[in-house]
Structures are given as C-alpha cells and as structure tokens.
Design an enzyme around this catalytic site. Structure first.
Site, PDB file in Angstrom:
ATOM      1  N   ARG A 295       0.805  -1.225   0.000  1.00 22.07           N
ATOM      2  CA  ARG A 295       0.000   0.000   0.000  1.00 22.07           C
ATOM      3  C   ARG A 295       0.839   1.277   0.000  1.00 22.07           C
ATOM      4  O   ARG A 295       0.338   2.357  -0.265  1.00 22.07           O
ATOM      5  CB  ARG A 295      -0.942  -0.002   1.217  1.00 22.07           C
ATOM      6  CG  ARG A 295      -2.120  -0.945   1.054  1.00 22.07           C
ATOM      7  CD  ARG A 295      -2.847  -1.173   2.361  1.00 22.07           C
ATOM      8  NE  ARG A 295      -2.099  -2.059   3.258  1.00 22.07           N
ATOM      9  CZ  ARG A 295      -2.534  -2.434   4.468  1.00 22.07           C
ATOM     10  NH1 ARG A 295      -3.687  -1.992   4.930  1.00 22.07           N
ATOM     11  NH2 ARG A 295      -1.816  -3.247   5.209  1.00 22.07           N
TER      12      ARG A 295
ATOM     13  N   ASP B  28       6.145  -1.427  11.609  1.00 20.60           N
ATOM     14  CA  ASP B  28       5.536  -0.218  11.024  1.00 20.60           C
ATOM     15  C   ASP B  28       4.754   0.620  12.036  1.00 20.60           C
ATOM     16  O   ASP B  28       3.888   1.392  11.663  1.00 20.60           O
ATOM     17  CB  ASP B  28       4.655  -0.597   9.829  1.00 20.60           C
ATOM     18  CG  ASP B  28       3.480  -1.476  10.214  1.00 20.60           C
ATOM     19  OD1 ASP B  28       3.361  -1.850  11.393  1.00 20.60           O
ATOM     20  OD2 ASP B  28       2.668  -1.781   9.318  1.00 20.60           O
TER      21      ASP B  28
HETATM   22  C1  UD1 Z   1      -2.721  -6.979  11.950  1.00 24.04           C
HETATM   23  C2  UD1 Z   1      -3.635  -7.774  12.900  1.00 24.04           C
HETATM   24  C3  UD1 Z   1      -4.883  -6.963  13.189  1.00 24.04           C
HETATM   25  C4  UD1 Z   1      -4.485  -5.622  13.769  1.00 24.04           C
HETATM   26  C5  UD1 Z   1      -3.513  -4.897  12.855  1.00 24.04           C
HETATM   27  C6  UD1 Z   1      -2.966  -3.676  13.553  1.00 24.04           C
HETATM   28  C7  UD1 Z   1      -3.255 -10.125  12.313  1.00 24.04           C
HETATM   29  C8  UD1 Z   1      -3.814 -11.324  11.670  1.00 24.04           C
HETATM   30  N1  UD1 Z   1      -3.998  -9.031  12.281  1.00 24.04           N
HETATM   31  O1  UD1 Z   1      -3.408  -6.817  10.720  1.00 24.04           O
HETATM   32  O2  UD1 Z   1      -5.725  -7.639  14.101  1.00 24.04           O
HETATM   33  O3  UD1 Z   1      -5.639  -4.833  14.004  1.00 24.04           O
HETATM   34  O4  UD1 Z   1      -2.375  -5.743  12.537  1.00 24.04           O
HETATM   35  O5  UD1 Z   1      -2.170  -2.898  12.679  1.00 24.04           O
HETATM   36  O6  UD1 Z   1      -2.169 -10.184  12.844  1.00 24.04           O
HETATM   37  N2  UD1 Z   1       4.062  -9.699   8.729  1.00 24.04           N
HETATM   38  C9  UD1 Z   1       5.062 -10.629   8.609  1.00 24.04           C
HETATM   39  N3  UD1 Z   1       4.807 -11.798   7.955  1.00 24.04           N
HETATM   40  C10 UD1 Z   1       3.588 -12.081   7.439  1.00 24.04           C
HETATM   41  C11 UD1 Z   1       2.561 -11.117   7.568  1.00 24.04           C
HETATM   42  C12 UD1 Z   1       2.834  -9.949   8.220  1.00 24.04           C
HETATM   43  O7  UD1 Z   1       6.188 -10.409   9.071  1.00 24.04           O
HETATM   44  O8  UD1 Z   1       3.430 -13.174   6.873  1.00 24.04           O
HETATM   45  C13 UD1 Z   1       4.361  -8.457   9.431  1.00 24.04           C
HETATM   46  C14 UD1 Z   1       4.182  -7.215   8.569  1.00 24.04           C
HETATM   47  O9  UD1 Z   1       5.433  -6.837   8.003  1.00 24.04           O
HETATM   48  C15 UD1 Z   1       3.723  -6.173   9.583  1.00 24.04           C
HETATM   49  C16 UD1 Z   1       2.981  -7.003  10.629  1.00 24.04           C
HETATM   50  O10 UD1 Z   1       3.404  -8.336  10.473  1.00 24.04           O
HETATM   51  O11 UD1 Z   1       4.813  -5.517  10.206  1.00 24.04           O
HETATM   52  C17 UD1 Z   1       1.466  -6.913  10.524  1.00 24.04           C
HETATM   53  O12 UD1 Z   1       1.045  -7.406   9.247  1.00 24.04           O
HETATM   54  P1  UD1 Z   1      -0.105  -6.730   8.411  1.00 24.04           P
HETATM   55  O13 UD1 Z   1      -0.266  -7.493   7.174  1.00 24.04           O
HETATM   56  O14 UD1 Z   1       0.131  -5.272   8.320  1.00 24.04           O
HETATM   57  O15 UD1 Z   1      -1.367  -7.036   9.357  1.00 24.04           O
HETATM   58  P2  UD1 Z   1      -2.706  -6.243   9.363  1.00 24.04           P
HETATM   59  O16 UD1 Z   1      -3.557  -6.692   8.239  1.00 24.04           O
HETATM   60  O17 UD1 Z   1      -2.435  -4.794   9.495  1.00 24.04           O
HETATM   61 MG    MG Z   2      -0.685  -3.477   9.150  1.00 26.43          MG
END
Ligand code: UD1
Ligand code: MG
Length: 463
Positions: free
Chosen positions: A16, A114
């Site tokens: 995004r 982030d």
């Molecule tokens: C996540 C939470 C959500 C919360 C939100 C807050 C989950 C399932 N959901 O959603 O409940 O309200 O954060 O901002 O956790 N990442 C990895 N590996 C992965 C996926 C993600 O390292 O396979 C890291 C991303 O780089 C990021 C963080 O985990 O720093 C959160 O991932 P993101 O995809 O942003 O989760 P949200 O959809 O925002």
């Molecule tokens: Mg997020």
C-alpha cells in the site's frame, strides 16, 4: 536465560505504500521506519531487561539486513527469515525457529516494524498489568471511530478473541475496540498455542491473533492514546507519524526551556540538542547531529544540518549550515551558506550572501557581504570587504589561502590561491592578489584610471 524476548515483525511487503523500497526502510525524520520500534524496544529492555531482540525478515530481506547490520552492530540483534509471508503466526514460527534463545525467555513481546509511535512506557504498562494480574497474554487495544482494517476485539470471560475485518460478522464490524498488533505473551502460553493455529479464514493466512480466546486468562488492555498505535500502511500515515514525533520532540524542548515559537512549523530531529534560553523561530529545519547551545537565536527558515552553534550566537533568517561550527557570540546571515568544514571562532560575523567552505575564521573576523571563502584561514579581527573571493580552484586542484590577523581586505578583491598574506596587511579594493606578502604589506593591483572630460555624451543617448 533472558526475561524478555522481543520480536519485531518486518517481513511483510507493504504494497500500500506504492514505493519500491521495503516498508521498514522508508525514511522518517532522518532515519528509517524500523528504527523507531527498535529504539522503543531497546529503551524498554534497558529499563526492564535483560532481554534480546529478534527481527523477522522476508520481503527485501537483504536490504533490511545490511542496514541493520551497519547500524546496530553494538546491540546483538538476531535475524529470523520467513520464507513466505503466510501470516503473522507463521512469522512468529520463523522467530521461534531461528532465534535459538526465543523459547527460553519468560515473556515474548510482539511488535510490528511499522508502528513508529510506540514507546517503552506502553510496553512497561503491559508488563506491569501482566505481572499484577497473573495473565497469560495481553493485547494492546484502543477505541477508534474508524475501525476499518483492524481486527476487532470481541470480549468474553475471562478472555477475548480477535476477529479480523474480513472474517467479521456485521455486528462484529460495529465494534470500535480494535487490536493494535502489539502483544505481550508468556512464552509458555505462546508455545502451547502456536502450533494449533490454522489458516481457515478469509485470507487463508495463519493469524497470530488466534492465540487469544474467550476462555483463557488473557486480556485486551485498552489504551486512550489511539495515536501511539498508528500503523504506517501508506505515505499519508508516514507523514502523520512524522508530525507526532516532531510534536513530541518540540514539547520536550519547550519543557526544558527552549523557546520553540511555532512548533508545528519547525522541523527538529530527535538527535538535535538545544540549550535553554535559545529561540527557534518558525520554519527552521534542524537535523542530524546538531548541537545548539544556550541563548542562541535561530531566525526563520534557517536550515541547520550536523552543525554546532555555541552560546549567544545568532543564525539569521534563511541561512543554510551543513557540518559547520559556529563559535560563541557569532552572527551568521541572513542568507548565508556555511558548507562542510567551516569553523567560526568567537564573535565572527558572516553577513548576507556569503558562502564558506573548509574555512576557519578566527575571533572577530568579519565577512559582511557577498563573498566566497573556501579552503582558507582568516586571522583575528581581519575584515574582508564586500565581494571578496578566494579563487581556490584551478580546474584540477584546490589551493589554500591564509590571511593573517588584523588585515583589511578592500571590496571586490580576489586571492588567486595559493597565497599567504601576513598580519596587519592592507589590500586595496579591487585587487587581484597572486603573490604572497609578508606582515604589514600594502598591496594594490588594479588598472590605472583614465578620465576624458566631456566624452560621456558620445556613448549616452540622453533625452
Ligand atoms: C494486523 C492484525 C490486526 C491488527 C492490525 C494492527 C493479524 C492477523 N492481524 O493486521 O488484528 O488490528 O495488525 O495494525 O495479525 N508480517 C510478517 N509476515 C507475514 C505477515 C505480516 O512479518 O506473513 C508483518 C508485517 O510486516 C507487519 C505485521 O506483520 O509488520 C502486521 O502485518 P499486516 O499485514 O500489516 O497485518 P494487518 O492486516 O495490518
Ligand atoms: Mg498493518
């Protein structure tokens, strides 16, 4: 065995943002996004530790890894690799696998790369709640009028669960208490739950949020300060977090006696140090390792990078300083440019449209107007007139100019370096100086004037 294992999730793609670089590497106030959660974690461990930090890398991992290696060589970070971004629970599995010490820590603190506005105080309040209530796990939550995109907190007894937006029923979507993505867990509890998490949900991902349930001794701790949990998913949110960090920095300065007259219009980076009694006018940009002493005046629009300003000096409007040192009681500008290697001793005066580079000006030297002083040393009390130029560059090499103490250099003079001018010398205006002279010399080198009375009308077209 360490008390706290911190895991920073940084493997995600950050689509995004719509920029090429890895999300944790986007620039924020002279640093990178990842530096902020990392600093908060380091501050927390320093206060509450011992503990260690693991960072989960995935998307653009080489770029991030080399940045962290270069900048955190002193803090012993451990890296985990998540080969495919299959969700936050999968990222935690990579952490538990690759960080040999992770399973032995009593607590695991999970944060995202982030969220730059988190502070050690927030982590500390999670910890004290956890220990006070003998909980298995805590998620930091907050209430928001715009819950879109966040996981919703569904409270049960004694625990709660988190339902991701995509999986939520219409009633659940109305819930305004949301998951911040920051968790403190008993590592034992984490280990007992993590393998049981499946990917049966709308995204087909392994959600870390599934470690919470309504029946366990887990709690969602709701914070009032929604802004501290802001996650950066796009560049507008990046700018907002920059503003909040700037506001925090200015507030800290103001509470320590610095007159920040227009905090919303001044950009002041976190490493900048400013003494009390100093006035910072609107529109200044102070960055890098800049140190400003007490009782300094920085007028509007000054840009100061990696520089040092001593007590009682003034930097007048729209001056630009980079790797420069300004001694006490000096005055610079308006509209002056001090380039790297400029050293002004005490009570030096640099006026408008003056540029300096690798130049040392001794006490009370003056360059008041429209001059270039590069690769030079100017002695005490010496005055350089308007339009003075060190011709320091011959197209191939740079050459040095030294002018002694108590000299007077008339306006529109040039020094064709290398040249040394002895103390108490006098250079007449409009001279081009090519040879060194000893102390107390008078130098004049300009064309002789020719005057022809009455001849002007030949050239002028008067009405
Ligand atoms: C996540 C939470 C959500 C919360 C939100 C807050 C989950 C399932 N959901 O959603 O409940 O309200 O954060 O901002 O956790 N990442 C990895 N590996 C992965 C996926 C993600 O390292 O396979 C890291 C991303 O780089 C990021 C963080 O985990 O720093 C959160 O991932 P993101 O995809 O942003 O989760 P949200 O959809 O925002
Ligand atoms: Mg997020």
């Amino acid at each position: 065995v360490d008390k706290i294992g911190v895991v920073i999730l940084a493997a995600g793609q950050g689509t995004r943002l719509k920029v090429e670089m890895a999300k944790p590497m986007v620039p924020l106030r002279g640093r990178r996004l990842v530096d902020y959660p990392l600093k908060a974690a380091l501050d927390f461990l320093e206060a509450t530790g011992p503990g260690r930090i693991g960072i989960v890398l995935g998307h653009k991992k080489e770029e991030l890894r080399s940045y962290l290696d270069d900048n955190y060589a002193h803090v012993n970070l451990t890296f985990a690799i998540q080969a495919q971004q299959n969700g936050t629970a999968d990222a935690i599995k990579a952490y538990l696998k690759d960080c040999s010490w992770a399973k032995d820590c009593e607590y695991t603190l999970v944060l995202c790369a982030d969220t730059p506005l988190l502070t050690k105080d927030i982590f500390a309040s999670l910890m004290s709640r956890m220990e006070g209530e003998k909980l298995q796990a805590i998620a930091a939550s907050f209430e928001t009028r715009k819950p879109t995109g966040y996981g919703r907190i569904v409270r049960g007894s004694p625990g709660f669960k988190i339902v991701e937006e995509k999986d939520a029923t219409p009633q659940e979507r109305n819930i305004q208490e949301v998951n911040s993505g920051l968790y403190l867990l008993k590592t034992e509890y984490l280990l007992s739950k993590i393998e049981g998490i499946n990917s049966v949900n709308a995204s087909g991902e392994f959600y870390l949020t599934d470690i919470f349930d309504e029946a366990s001794r887990v709690e969602a701790l709701c914070f009032d300060d929604e802004l501290s949990f802001l996650g950066v998913n796009n560049l507008a949110q990046l700018a907002t977090s920059g503003e909040v960090l700037n506001e925090r920095k200015c507030l800290d300065l103001m509470l320590n006696g610095v007159f920040v007259t227009a905090p919303k219009q001044s950009y002041i980076e976190d490493d900048v140090k400013i003494g009390s009694g100093t006035i910072i006018a609107a529109g200044c940009s102070l960055s890098g390792k800049t140190t400003i002493a007490k009782n300094v005046v920085i007028e509007n629009g000054a840009v100061i990078k990696d520089s040092e300003i001593d007590e009682g000096s003034q930097i007048l409007a729209h001056s630009y300083l980079e790797q420069a040192k300004v001694g006490a009681m000096s005055s610079v500008g308006p509209f002056a440019r001090l380039r790297p290697g400029t050293i002004l001793h005490k009570k030096v005066k640099i006026g408008n449209f003056v540029e300096t580079k690798k130049a040392t000006l001794m006490d009370e030297a003056k360059v008041s107007h429209l001059s270039y002083v590069g690769d030079a040393e100017i002695g005490k009390r010496t005055n350089l007139g308007c339009g003075f130029i060190t011709c320091n560059y011959d197209g191939a090499n740079k050459h040095f100019t030294k002018i002694g103490d108590d000299c007077f250099v008339g306006s529109d003079s040039q020094i064709i370096a290398p040249v040394t001018i002895g103390d108490r010398s006098f250079i007449a205006a409009a001279s081009t100086v090519t040879q060194s002279v000893q102390d107390e010399s008078f130098v004049i080198s300009r064309g002789k004037q020719t005057t022809k009375p009455g001849l002007a009308k030949k050239f002028l077209k008067l009405p």
